[in-house]
Design an enzyme around this catalytic site. Sequence first.
Site, PDB file in Angstrom:
ATOM      1  N   SER A  16       0.808  -1.227   0.000  1.00  0.00           N
ATOM      2  CA  SER A  16       0.000   0.000   0.000  1.00  0.00           C
ATOM      3  C   SER A  16       0.838   1.274   0.000  1.00  0.00           C
ATOM      4  CB  SER A  16      -0.963  -0.011   1.187  1.00  0.00           C
ATOM      5  OG  SER A  16      -1.952  -1.003   1.023  1.00  0.00           O
ATOM      6  N   THR A  58      -5.725  -3.674   7.596  1.00  0.00           N
ATOM      7  CA  THR A  58      -5.568  -5.010   7.059  1.00  0.00           C
ATOM      8  C   THR A  58      -5.583  -6.025   8.197  1.00  0.00           C
ATOM      9  OG1 THR A  58      -4.285  -6.367   5.517  1.00  0.00           O
ATOM     10  CG2 THR A  58      -3.028  -4.927   6.992  1.00  0.00           C
ATOM     11  N   LYS A  62      -9.828  -5.760  10.643  1.00  0.00           N
ATOM     12  CA  LYS A  62     -10.905  -5.160   9.864  1.00  0.00           C
ATOM     13  C   LYS A  62     -12.247  -5.162  10.595  1.00  0.00           C
ATOM     14  CE  LYS A  62      -8.853  -5.850   5.313  1.00  0.00           C
ATOM     15  NZ  LYS A  62      -9.088  -6.243   3.916  1.00  0.00           N
ATOM     16  N   ASN A  83     -12.036  -1.424   6.013  1.00  0.00           N
ATOM     17  CA  ASN A  83     -10.650  -1.402   5.535  1.00  0.00           C
ATOM     18  C   ASN A  83     -10.136   0.014   5.304  1.00  0.00           C
ATOM     19  OD1 ASN A  83     -11.922  -0.704   3.075  1.00  0.00           O
ATOM     20  ND2 ASN A  83     -10.373  -1.795   1.879  1.00  0.00           N
ATOM     21  N   ASP A  98     -13.065  -3.094  -0.145  1.00  0.00           N
ATOM     22  CA  ASP A  98     -12.609  -4.401  -0.616  1.00  0.00           C
ATOM     23  C   ASP A  98     -13.547  -4.977  -1.673  1.00  0.00           C
ATOM     24  OD1 ASP A  98     -10.243  -4.704   0.822  1.00  0.00           O
ATOM     25  OD2 ASP A  98     -11.240  -5.613   2.551  1.00  0.00           O
ATOM     26  N   GLY A 124     -12.726 -18.673   3.611  1.00  0.00           N
ATOM     27  CA  GLY A 124     -12.340 -17.726   4.647  1.00  0.00           C
ATOM     28  C   GLY A 124     -13.511 -16.969   5.224  1.00  0.00           C
ATOM     29  N   GLY A 126     -12.683 -14.064   7.479  1.00  0.00           N
ATOM     30  CA  GLY A 126     -12.107 -12.871   8.077  1.00  0.00           C
ATOM     31  C   GLY A 126     -12.652 -11.596   7.462  1.00  0.00           C
TER      32      GLY A 126
END
Length: 267
Positions: A16, A58, A62, A83, A98, A124, A126
């Site tokens: 980033s 990140t 989040k 985010n 995102d 996932g 998360g």
Amino acid sequence: MMQVGVIGYPIEHSKSPLIHNYWLELYGISAKYDKYIVTDIDDFMKNKIYDFVGVNVTVPYKTAVMPYMTHLTPAAIKAGAVNTITNKDGVLTGDNTDGIGFIQNVLSSCENFKFENAVVTLLGTGGAARGVAGALVDKVSEIRLVYRTEQKAQDIKSALGNKIKLIPWAEKEDILPITDLLINATTLGMNGFDDLKIDLSVLKSNASVADLVYSPLKTTLLQNAIKYNHPVANGLGMLLQQARPAFYQFFGMMPEITSDLCRLVQG
């Protein structure tokens, strides 16, 4: 000079700063974007966040930052994850870019892919997975959410509704024959983490494969997908696409993804 950055743990892999500092120089904005290792999110959000114009968030924070927000955007509420945080005179607004970043990346990377009527397998539960699921749930036929932590999966289903179908991790390969889009939203395959072990030989022949991991750029998952002739979308494209609206929120300018920027980030 205005201060912006990305927070997380681990954070060493983050690209980033390359992206945002490129845009800051390109547009002549007096600010600096750095990455910050945060091990105590409560301390950061209570005592340090107000030194920043904004931050990106990140792994693994989040969802953890949400209670500290003054306002949450509809995208953040739907995703159940943040985010991007902006600080306007002490008022903290949490957003989630995102999902839109993921959608733009898949559309530009996977030729002929259509979200309408697609069956998605999402690995996932998360913050990144929540962002993607929130953006996709109204666009696709259903999302098969593959979980290692059942409570996190139940939370996402409760928030997003009956299009979310819960699949235990051990059964992930059983649903690949009916999958139109396979997404890895875990840290598996990232540098410093275990590899993602999944047999793509049973994946639907015309399915597309997306990995949110961008370090390495071509994960084992994507290498295997290419071997089986599946269109792929890597995590770097999503990173670039989600960074644009975040930069706009920080500085009021929508930046462009140039060829020079792509070369810089891939280098």
